[in-house]
Design a protein around this motif. Structure first.
Motif, PDB file in Angstrom:
ATOM      1  N   MET A 194      -3.166   1.173   5.729  1.00  0.00           N
ATOM      2  CA  MET A 194      -3.119  -0.078   6.528  1.00  0.00           C
ATOM      3  C   MET A 194      -1.876  -0.735   6.455  1.00  0.00           C
ATOM      4  O   MET A 194      -1.727  -1.685   7.237  1.00  0.00           O
ATOM      5  CB  MET A 194      -4.145  -1.270   6.105  1.00  0.00           C
ATOM      6  N   GLY A 195      -0.556  -0.013   6.034  1.00  0.00           N
ATOM      7  CA  GLY A 195       0.541  -0.265   5.882  1.00  0.00           C
ATOM      8  C   GLY A 195       0.653  -1.619   4.892  1.00  0.00           C
ATOM      9  O   GLY A 195       1.752  -2.353   5.118  1.00  0.00           O
ATOM     10  N   HIS A 196      -0.370  -1.557   3.772  1.00  0.00           N
ATOM     11  CA  HIS A 196      -0.272  -2.666   2.891  1.00  0.00           C
ATOM     12  C   HIS A 196       0.839  -2.356   2.013  1.00  0.00           C
ATOM     13  O   HIS A 196       0.832  -1.101   1.600  1.00  0.00           O
ATOM     14  CB  HIS A 196      -1.505  -3.022   2.222  1.00  0.00           C
ATOM     15  N   ARG A 197       1.455  -3.450   1.540  1.00  0.00           N
ATOM     16  CA  ARG A 197       2.575  -3.110   0.301  1.00  0.00           C
ATOM     17  C   ARG A 197       2.106  -3.519  -0.882  1.00  0.00           C
ATOM     18  O   ARG A 197       3.191  -3.688  -1.747  1.00  0.00           O
ATOM     19  CB  ARG A 197       3.938  -3.997   0.905  1.00  0.00           C
ATOM     20  N   ALA A 198       1.137  -4.144  -1.143  1.00  0.00           N
ATOM     21  CA  ALA A 198       0.771  -4.508  -2.528  1.00  0.00           C
ATOM     22  C   ALA A 198      -0.808  -3.865  -2.729  1.00  0.00           C
ATOM     23  O   ALA A 198      -1.691  -3.706  -2.098  1.00  0.00           O
ATOM     24  CB  ALA A 198       0.267  -6.095  -2.493  1.00  0.00           C
ATOM     25  N   MET A 199      -0.782  -3.115  -3.947  1.00  0.00           N
ATOM     26  CA  MET A 199      -2.080  -2.684  -4.218  1.00  0.00           C
ATOM     27  C   MET A 199      -2.457  -2.958  -5.773  1.00  0.00           C
ATOM     28  O   MET A 199      -1.495  -3.235  -6.721  1.00  0.00           O
ATOM     29  CB  MET A 199      -1.670  -1.032  -4.278  1.00  0.00           C
ATOM     30  N   TYR A 200      -3.587  -3.000  -6.175  1.00  0.00           N
ATOM     31  CA  TYR A 200      -4.104  -3.526  -7.225  1.00  0.00           C
ATOM     32  C   TYR A 200      -5.076  -2.657  -8.014  1.00  0.00           C
ATOM     33  O   TYR A 200      -6.042  -2.052  -7.315  1.00  0.00           O
ATOM     34  CB  TYR A 200      -4.805  -4.842  -7.128  1.00  0.00           C
TER      35      TYR A 200
END
Lengths: 114, 113
Positions: free
Chosen positions: A27-33
Motif C-alpha cells: 500500500m506504499g505505507h512507510r510505518a510498520m509495526y
C-alpha cells in the motif's frame, strides 16, 4: 489493495529453533509495526519501523529480532524462544507514523513454542 | 497512567437489537480513537477512526461517537446480526505516546439468532 499479509499462518517451534515471521504490504505505507497478543488480551506493541528504520523497541527481549529489508517487507526473527512466547503475532502498517493514521492489521501468525 | 477501559467485557443479545459498546480513556489529550473488530484467532479489522476534532463517524450500521472532555467513546451497532459476533477493541492514540496505540481489553459480543 488494503491488505497486510503474514506468513506463516501457524508455526510450531522448539526452544532451540530459529525461525522467522514475515509481513508484507503493498500500500506504499512507510510505518510498520509488530504486536504480540496473548489469548483474551489486547495486542501489545513490540516494535515500530518508520521509513525502514527502527523507531520504537518496547524493551522486547533480544530473542526477538526485527528486520525491515525494504519499505514493503517486515520480518521478525525468532531464536531461543520460551514457551511463554506462544501467542498471536500481528503485523500492522500505516501510511506514515503520523498521529492521525489508521493502522491496518494482518491476520497474524499463531506461534506455539514447545 | 494512560489507560483505556471497555465496558461491558461481554455482551449477549438477540438478533435485531440495537446495542452500545462503551470505551473510556483517562487523558483527553488524544490524537484519535479507533474501533476494531477481531474474530477468534484472527487479525484486527479497523471499523472506524475518529480524529480528536471529530464528534462521530458512521459506516453502515455502525456509528462511533467521541466526547474528549468526558473521556468517552461509544460504538453503536444497529439491527445486530449473528455475523456481528466478535470481540470489539477500542484503541486510543494519546498525544504523549507517539506511534503507540493504547488498547482496551475488548468487549466480546455474541448475537444470538
Amino acid at each position: 489493495d488494503t491488505e497486510v499479509t503474514q506468513t506463516p499462518k501457524h508455526l510450531v517451534m522448539g526452544m532451540t529453533n530459529k525461525k522467522s515471521l514475515k509481513c508484507e504490504q503493498h500500500m506504499g505505507h512507510r510505518a510498520m509495526y509488530w504486536y504480540k497478543q496473548k489469548a483474551k488480551k489486547p495486542p501489545e506493541l513490540m516494535f515500530v519501523y518508520s521509513y525502514e528504520k527502527l523507531s520504537i523497541n518496547e524493551s522486547v527481549p533480544s530473542r526477538f529480532s526485527p528486520e525491515c529489508p525494504n519499505s514493503s517487507l517486515l520480518n521478525l526473527h525468532l531464536h531461543a524462544l520460551q514457551p511463554e512466547d506462544s501467542a498471536l503475532y500481528l503485523c500492522a502498517s500505516s501510511h506514515t507514523p503520523g498521529a492521525g493514521e489508521t493502522q491496518y492489521f494482518g491476520p497474524g501468525t499463531r506461534l506455539l513454542v514447545l | 497512567k494512560q489507560e483505556v477501559t471497555q465496558i461491558p467485557a461481554a455482551l449477549s443479545v438477540p438478533e435485531g437489537e440495537n446495542l452500545v459498546l462503551n470505551c473510556s480513556f483517562t487523558d483527553s489529550a488524544i490524537y484519535n480513537l479507533q474501533w476494531f473488530r477481531q474474530d477468534p484467532g484472527k487479525g484486527l479489522t479497523s471499523l472506524l477512526l475518529i480524529q480528536s476534532s471529530q464528534r462521530e463517524q458512521t459506516s453502515g450500521r455502525l456509528n462511533a461517537s467521541l466526547d474528549k472532555s468526558s473521556g468517552r467513546s461509544t460504538l453503536y451497532i444497529a439491527a445486530s446480526q449473528p455475523g456481528d459476533s466478535a470481540t470489539y477493541l477500542c484503541a486510543v492514540r494519546y498525544e504523549t505516546s507517539g506511534s503507540r496505540l493504547t488498547f482496551g481489553e475488548g468487549t466480546q459480543l455474541t448475537v444470538n439468532p
